[in-house]
Design a protein around this motif. Structure first.
Motif, short mmCIF file in Angstrom:
data_model
loop_
_atom_site.label_atom_id
_atom_site.label_comp_id
_atom_site.label_asym_id
_atom_site.label_seq_id
_atom_site.Cartn_x
_atom_site.Cartn_y
_atom_site.Cartn_z
N UNK A 582 1.10 -1.26 0.08
CA UNK A 582 0.09 0.10 -0.08
C UNK A 582 0.83 1.33 0.27
N UNK A 583 2.34 1.18 0.66
CA UNK A 583 3.06 2.35 0.47
C UNK A 583 3.29 2.71 -0.99
N UNK A 584 3.51 1.84 -1.78
CA UNK A 584 3.90 2.13 -3.28
C UNK A 584 2.64 2.92 -3.87
N UNK A 585 1.47 2.32 -3.66
CA UNK A 585 0.20 2.93 -4.13
C UNK A 585 0.10 4.04 -3.52
N UNK A 586 0.21 4.52 -2.25
CA UNK A 586 -0.04 6.01 -1.72
C UNK A 586 0.98 6.88 -2.66
N UNK A 587 2.41 6.18 -2.79
CA UNK A 587 3.24 7.09 -3.71
C UNK A 587 2.64 7.50 -5.08
N UNK A 588 2.40 6.35 -5.65
CA UNK A 588 1.63 6.53 -7.01
C UNK A 588 0.48 7.54 -7.02
N UNK A 589 -0.13 7.88 -5.93
CA UNK A 589 -1.31 8.54 -5.91
C UNK A 589 -0.86 10.17 -5.40
N UNK A 590 0.53 10.25 -5.26
CA UNK A 590 1.13 11.59 -4.74
C UNK A 590 1.04 11.90 -3.36
N UNK A 591 0.75 10.89 -2.29
CA UNK A 591 0.55 11.01 -0.89
C UNK A 591 1.94 10.44 -0.25
N UNK A 592 2.97 11.36 -0.56
CA UNK A 592 4.30 10.73 0.19
C UNK A 592 4.44 10.83 1.61
N UNK A 593 3.64 11.40 2.44
CA UNK A 593 3.62 11.44 3.92
C UNK A 593 2.88 9.87 4.24
N UNK A 594 1.98 9.60 3.57
CA UNK A 594 1.34 8.24 3.90
C UNK A 594 2.26 7.17 3.39
N UNK A 595 2.97 7.37 2.38
CA UNK A 595 3.58 6.22 1.66
C UNK A 595 4.63 5.84 2.66
N UNK A 596 5.20 7.05 3.23
CA UNK A 596 6.39 6.50 4.01
C UNK A 596 5.73 6.02 5.36
N UNK A 597 4.60 6.51 5.86
CA UNK A 597 3.98 5.87 7.23
C UNK A 597 3.94 4.54 7.08
N UNK A 598 3.38 4.04 5.89
CA UNK A 598 3.15 2.37 5.52
C UNK A 598 4.25 1.72 5.41
N UNK A 599 5.26 2.29 4.90
CA UNK A 599 6.61 1.57 4.57
C UNK A 599 7.14 1.48 5.90
N UNK A 600 7.27 2.26 6.91
CA UNK A 600 7.70 2.23 8.51
C UNK A 600 6.98 1.25 8.83
N UNK A 601 5.88 1.31 8.86
CA UNK A 601 5.06 0.31 9.86
C UNK A 601 5.43 -1.13 9.27
N UNK A 602 5.25 -1.37 7.97
CA UNK A 602 5.75 -2.47 7.35
C UNK A 602 7.04 -2.99 7.90
#
Length: 881
Positions: A582-602
């Motif tokens: 999901x981190x990669x999908x948030x990055x695709x959608x331009x939501x870099x903050x959420x992308x980092x949050x989900x990558x960190x959680x994983x």
């Protein structure tokens, strides 16, 4: 020979003897194509090419033989005949009055007043007209086919028909055309073209543009079902397959309908006050009634009637017979009808037109992998759907109708059942099934808990499943219109059957939605529903304990009978897997903050699992769960540990240890993969239910396959191919419909006609054996076995041709936009890439580009950027030095 000459005198095309000789002597073409042939032996006309053989009797006016060879080599001798002994594969039939005797009787023969163009012996034989007989195409027609009484002999000739058949080289389906003229005025309760076949599961696909969907049935004691929905495809599977497509019917009637002796113009199926020629059915405003057959007797097993006059009522119900029909249509002399249908047989348990197009030389293939994947998609996943009954919504049952469905009318489980329905449907490459998947995930999304309701659901929680009715905790009900009229009560519950609250419905519904978007390219659906997807993700994020950085799960992930809670291995493994993606999908959608949050959680979950859940004494697996006080509970769960390896939780040396621990289990792989090393007894199960404690599951087998893929190497590939895939693939090929589980001895158990194992086999083939993965911006091809070096996959719109020996690659998907192609195990060298738009599509309207020249190094990774369009073929070819 004398009988043949006598029968044919003055009736055959004058050039037929010479043409038959030429066809018999003709050698295959330069490409090995089996030529078309049209031959006559006795009273049987045989029309065939390499893929299809059709036989028509000039004595009974019936289709007496229908056989197939998927490979196109004309090996029909061992292929099963797909038409029943009585009445053959097609006919024009009518009931001339409302007094109907039950049809058919117990011996399979009709009694009473059914009139059919088939089923009686003519003397002399019918006339044969050869219209064309070349090695690349042949056609014939048989005129003056009149109705006869069902038990033999002619009644008064009420209708006169001509049947025409045509077939070209490299075609899988024979084209049929029926044209009829009514000779004398009729009062009928049924005038229909009828198609009957021997495979046991009947599947009707109705026009999705109307909000309609799929109806499947087999073994019905009440075998007739009538509807005026627009039929676009009808197929039979199980003991072979037959596919009916390209329906086109017209009629010129001046008719009136009587119901119980009174004129009822509104009830007339062809509601024309004056004689006009009209296109009927799909694409028309004039409805054409379809009557499906899905009975026990051979002549009723799988068939469809296209009713031009009269009709079976009430609609949308299964009925015993046409007996007691209380209406009749008046059809005037001179009325005409036509019916065109393409009939495509398959010797395998799948609809024939789903097989690759033989004219597509880049991607033609015929093998057991293809047959298993398509059988899973069309027999099991397609058979799950109740989207006709519940239109415009969707319901997926865990079982194919046979005729009942398992689990008492409970539908749309994503714990993870219907996640595998999504995979099987999307890997089919069939856009119709793509739409069925979309309806499935959208239907469940409608019941996302958007506001916390005490005793029912928590905000962001996905429903566990649908029920006909429920009450109490976790239940929410609504009233919907019923397809057959009136309304129905339909409910969802957010709790499992066992009463557990699971993490699986959220995790696997989100993963299913992601698969749908990735493989269909429907980014618009993603963007339209992103807020709800994020709400469902937040429900999971809220479960992560901030101190331990682990899911604190309220229950099990995907085996609802097992007691699992707190910091469980199963939910944390899949949570880490989902969050990373999901981190990669948030990055695709331009939501870099959420992308980092989900990558960190994983990453944090993976680290914490190795710290808190690894069993340090044996040093070879994760425990069932840890608790906040530091204690652990351990039943050596195979499913959870395999999920952890799949998700990349343990480092490489630990992952190998996990697989070794699983493989030494007494019942690790009887057929599929076992649940746990230590038995879940009643005290470890919700409600004491041990029904899933000593079995294998399809879902665990999938996790096992994906774990082997994550580890890689020859040993993992060998276990995958020989232990996991091969036995189950053979079961799908041999039996089509499988049981829910397997016992330690490898015997099937629990519910028959269960859907799960077949799409799991399809998933293992697609994801692991062929190693194909599609994401929003990339397509990866990396087979688990580096020695699996020459292959072609052609499943609907998904087409890949891979050759790591010669260094060639080609692919085509129904995707639009920029993608990075990552092709593994290719020989080093310089590759030339190219892009060819789909035939008939403009390169301007559908930009389709490749990267030009690409260099592959010693790592064997062929990586280049491309712009895809539907049907565009991307190729890469290693250049000779």
């Amino acid at each position: 020979k004398k009988e043949e000459e006598k029968m044919n005198t003055g009736t055959l095309h004058p050039m037929l003897p010479l043409l038959l000789l030429v066809a018999a002597l003709a050698a295959p073409g330069c490409q090995g194509v089996v030529p078309v042939s049209l031959t006559v032996k006795g009273s049987t006309v045989t029309l065939q090419n390499g893929f299809t053989q059709t036989q028509f009797s000039l004595l009974t006016a019936s289709l007496t033989g229908l056989r197939a060879d998927a490979a196109g080599t004309a090996q029909f001798a061992a292929s099963r005949n797909l038409v029943p002994a009585y009445y053959g594969g097609l006919a024009v039939e009518m009931y001339p009055s409302v007094q109907i005797v039950d049809f058919p009787s117990n011996d399979g023969r009709t009694v009473g007043q059914l009139q059919s163009t088939a089923g009686c012996v003519r003397s002399p034989a019918l006339v044969l007209h050869v219209l064309q007989n070349d090695t690349n195409q042949a056609a014939f027609e048989v005129p003056s086919i009149q109705n006869c009484a069902a038990l033999g002999g002619f009644g008064p000739g009420a209708i006169d028909c001509t049947f025409r058949f045509s077939l070209a080289e490299l075609e899988r389906g024979v084209h049929t055309h029926i044209s009829c003229t009514v000779l004398s005025a009729l009062q009928v309760v049924q005038l229909a073209t009828v198609y009957r076949f021997t495979p046991k599961s009947a599947n009707a696909w109705f026009r999705q543009e109307d909000g309609d969907g799929i109806l499947q049935m087999m073994g019905q004691a009440s075998p007739f079902f009538s509807t005026v929905s627009n039929l676009t495809r009808f197929y039979c599977v199980g003991d072979g397959g037959v596919d009916l497509t390209d329906f086109k019917e017209t009629a010129s009637f001046s008719g009136r309908q009587y119901r119980q002796g009174k004129l009822d113009p509104a009830a007339l199926h062809l509601g024309h006050s004056n004689r006009t020629t009209a296109l009927l059915g799909a694409g028309s405003s004039v409805p054409l009634q379809t009557v499906l057959q899905a009975g026990l007797l051979e002549s009723q097993r799988c068939g469809v009637q296209r009713v031009f006059a009269g009709g079976l009522a009430p609609l949308e119900q299964w009925k015993d017979s046409w007996e007691g029909v209380d209406s009749a249509s008046m059809v005037a002399a001179g009325a005409t009808l036509t019916a065109d249908v393409t009939i495509t047989p398959s010797e395998r348990n799948l609809p024939g037109s789903a097989l690759p197009n033989p004219k597509d030389s880049d991607f033609f293939t015929s093998n057991d992998d293809l047959f298993a994947a398509l059988s899973a998609a069309y027999a099991s996943v397609g058979g799950q759907s109740l989207s006709h009954e519940y239109a415009p919504q969707s319901r997926f049952s865990p079982c194919v109708a046979n005729p009942d469905r398992c689990y008492g009318g409970l539908y749309n489980f994503f714990d993870p059942d219907d996640f595998f329905s999504v995979l099987g449907g999307m890997y089919s490459g069939d856009p119709y099934l793509f739409s069925e998947v979309r309806k499935l995930i959208t239907t469940n999304l409608e019941f996302l808990c958007r506001t916390t309701t005490a005793g029912v659901c928590t905000q962001g929680q996905m429903p566990h499943h649908f029920e006909p009715d429920c009450s109490g905790a976790g239940c929410s009900c609504r009233v919907f219109p019923s397809k057959g009229g009136g309304s129905r009560r339909d409910c969802v519950t957010y709790y499992a059957i066992s009463g557990a609250t699971q993490t699986g419905p959220n995790i696997f519904w989100i993963l299913g939605a992601m698969h749908y978007v990735a493989y269909s390219g429907d980014v618009a659906w993603l963007k339209a529903n992103i807020n709800d997807l994020r709400l469902a993700m937040q429900f999971l994020v809220n479960m992560v304990d901030s101190k331990f950085q682990l899911f604190s799960a309220p229950g099990p992930l995907w085996v609802d009978t097992f007691i699992r809670a707190n910091f469980t291995c199963d939910s944390n493994s899949m949570g880490a897997y989902l969050f990373a993606r999901w981190s990669k999908w948030e990055a695709f959608l331009g939501n870099t903050t959420s992308a980092k949050m989900y990558a960190d959680l994983a990453n944090n979950i993976k680290t914490s699992m190795n710290t808190h859940l690894w069993e340090v004494h044996s040093d070879d697996h994760f425990v069932t769960n840890a608790n906040p006080d530091g204690s652990q509970r351990d039943l050596v769960d195979y499913d959870s540990n395999l999920l952890a390896v799949m998700a990349g939780v343990p480092p490489a040396e630990k992952a190998v240890k996990v697989l070794a621990r699983v493989d030494k289990g007494v019942c690790a792989h009887p057929r599929g993969t076992w649940v746990s090393e230590i038995y879940y007894n009643a005290s470890n199960c919700n409600g004491g239910n041990t029904g899933d404690s000593a079995i294998t599951m399809g879902r665990i087998t999938w996790a096992d396959a994906r774990a082997r893929y994550a580890v890689g190497g020859p040993a993992a590939a060998q276990v995958f191919n020989d232990v996991l895939l091969a036995p189950l693939q053979q079961d799908v090929l041999a039996n089509t419909f499988l049981y829910e589980r397997y016992e330690c001895a490898g015997h099937p158990t629990h519910n028959p006609y269960y859907f799960e194992f077949p799409p799991v086999v399809a998933s293992m083939l697609f994801e692991v054996k062929y190693g194909i993965s599609v994401d929003l911006t990339s397509i990866t091809v990396a087979p688990i076995d580096v020695n699996f070096a020459e292959w072609t996959l052609a499943q609907g719109v998904h087409r890949v041709a891979y050759n790591s020996k010669r260094g060639t690659f080609a692919c085509s998907f129904a995707l639009q936009g920029a993608y990075e192609l990552l092709v593994h195990h290719m020989p080093a060298g310089t590759y030339a890439t190219s892009a060819t738009p789909a035939a008939g599509r403009s390169s301007t309207a559908d930009p389709c580009k490749a990267a030009g020249s690409v260099v592959v190094g010693d790592d064997g990774l062929l990586s280049f950027n491309s712009v895809l369009a539907p049907g565009c073929v991307i190729k890469a070819v290693r250049q000779q030095s």
